[in-house]
Enzyme design. Sequence first.
Site, PDB file in Angstrom:
ATOM      1  N   HIS A 100      10.425 -12.519  -3.131  1.00  0.00           N
ATOM      2  CA  HIS A 100       9.250 -13.403  -3.205  1.00  0.00           C
ATOM      3  C   HIS A 100       8.649 -13.503  -1.809  1.00  0.00           C
ATOM      4  O   HIS A 100       9.338 -13.916  -0.863  1.00  0.00           O
ATOM      5  CB  HIS A 100       9.639 -14.786  -3.707  1.00  0.00           C
ATOM      6  CG  HIS A 100       8.574 -15.825  -3.512  1.00  0.00           C
ATOM      7  ND1 HIS A 100       7.262 -15.630  -3.899  1.00  0.00           N
ATOM      8  CD2 HIS A 100       8.626 -17.057  -2.945  1.00  0.00           C
ATOM      9  CE1 HIS A 100       6.548 -16.698  -3.582  1.00  0.00           C
ATOM     10  NE2 HIS A 100       7.355 -17.578  -3.004  1.00  0.00           N
ATOM     11  N   HIS A 102       4.825 -14.197   0.670  1.00  0.00           N
ATOM     12  CA  HIS A 102       3.460 -14.716   0.751  1.00  0.00           C
ATOM     13  C   HIS A 102       2.593 -13.647   1.422  1.00  0.00           C
ATOM     14  O   HIS A 102       1.740 -13.954   2.246  1.00  0.00           O
ATOM     15  CB  HIS A 102       3.419 -16.011   1.563  1.00  0.00           C
ATOM     16  CG  HIS A 102       4.331 -17.081   1.060  1.00  0.00           C
ATOM     17  ND1 HIS A 102       4.621 -18.203   1.805  1.00  0.00           N
ATOM     18  CD2 HIS A 102       5.022 -17.204  -0.093  1.00  0.00           C
ATOM     19  CE1 HIS A 102       5.465 -18.977   1.126  1.00  0.00           C
ATOM     20  NE2 HIS A 102       5.719 -18.390  -0.027  1.00  0.00           N
ATOM     21  N   TYR A 127       1.033   4.671  -9.384  1.00  0.00           N
ATOM     22  CA  TYR A 127       2.214   4.097  -8.735  1.00  0.00           C
ATOM     23  C   TYR A 127       2.316   2.598  -8.985  1.00  0.00           C
ATOM     24  O   TYR A 127       3.415   2.059  -9.120  1.00  0.00           O
ATOM     25  CB  TYR A 127       2.188   4.420  -7.245  1.00  0.00           C
ATOM     26  CG  TYR A 127       2.118   5.913  -7.024  1.00  0.00           C
ATOM     27  CD1 TYR A 127       3.246   6.705  -7.185  1.00  0.00           C
ATOM     28  CD2 TYR A 127       0.908   6.532  -6.732  1.00  0.00           C
ATOM     29  CE1 TYR A 127       3.175   8.084  -7.034  1.00  0.00           C
ATOM     30  CE2 TYR A 127       0.823   7.906  -6.584  1.00  0.00           C
ATOM     31  CZ  TYR A 127       1.965   8.677  -6.737  1.00  0.00           C
ATOM     32  OH  TYR A 127       1.885  10.035  -6.611  1.00  0.00           O
TER      33      TYR A 127
END
Length: 220
Positions: A100, A102, A127
């Site tokens: 995860h 940002h 892709y």
Amino acid sequence: MSIMISTGRDEAALREEIVRFGRSLFDRGLTAGSSGNISVRLDDGWLLTPTNVCLGSLDPARLAKLDWNGRHVNGDAPSKEAFLHRAMYEERAGAGAIVHLHSTHSAAVSCMCGLNHDDCIPPLTAYFVMKVGRLPLIPYHRPGDPALGEAIRGLAGKHCAVLLANHGPVVSGTSLEAAVYATEELEETAKLFLMLRNTPTSPLNAEQIEELKSVFKLEI
């Protein structure tokens, strides 16, 4: 729900792998400050990067370890977004790791108006389809809101990645390497998406996507 699969990997080696990939992501500007978190599945739970720690300076011995009930077993305090990872693992038996971030371009897309919430980045390249597939957008929740875990749970069974509105991507993979590569492909496609705004584009059509799914045995 099936989450007890064998990783076949030594825990010490996985700890070192998290540190190596965390440093690589940080050094290449895909995460900043203490943002982002990484987890890897173990046979008896999972490892998670600690809260308020830079991915570029992780200590393998201090990574948080949690059991499958979400209890903190050892290491430093886990990321406050542990519930995101737990929800994804519980819905995706084949997930060996979750990233995860940002990351800039993905986070920028997550702030845009008018996105298709079922598929918020078009299939611009083969892709992207192969590594990410369809990318649903999850409505905004404040950081640390447990309701976000339930929102992810509702989509994770069908999608290996989701984009959190005004936040960033959550990406799973069969291994940490696979999850990192998929995250990088998502970030590059988000960059293309932003670059091509107001420019006529030709995303892959349904027939081309079906061919990829058939040839590469994709579950998207």
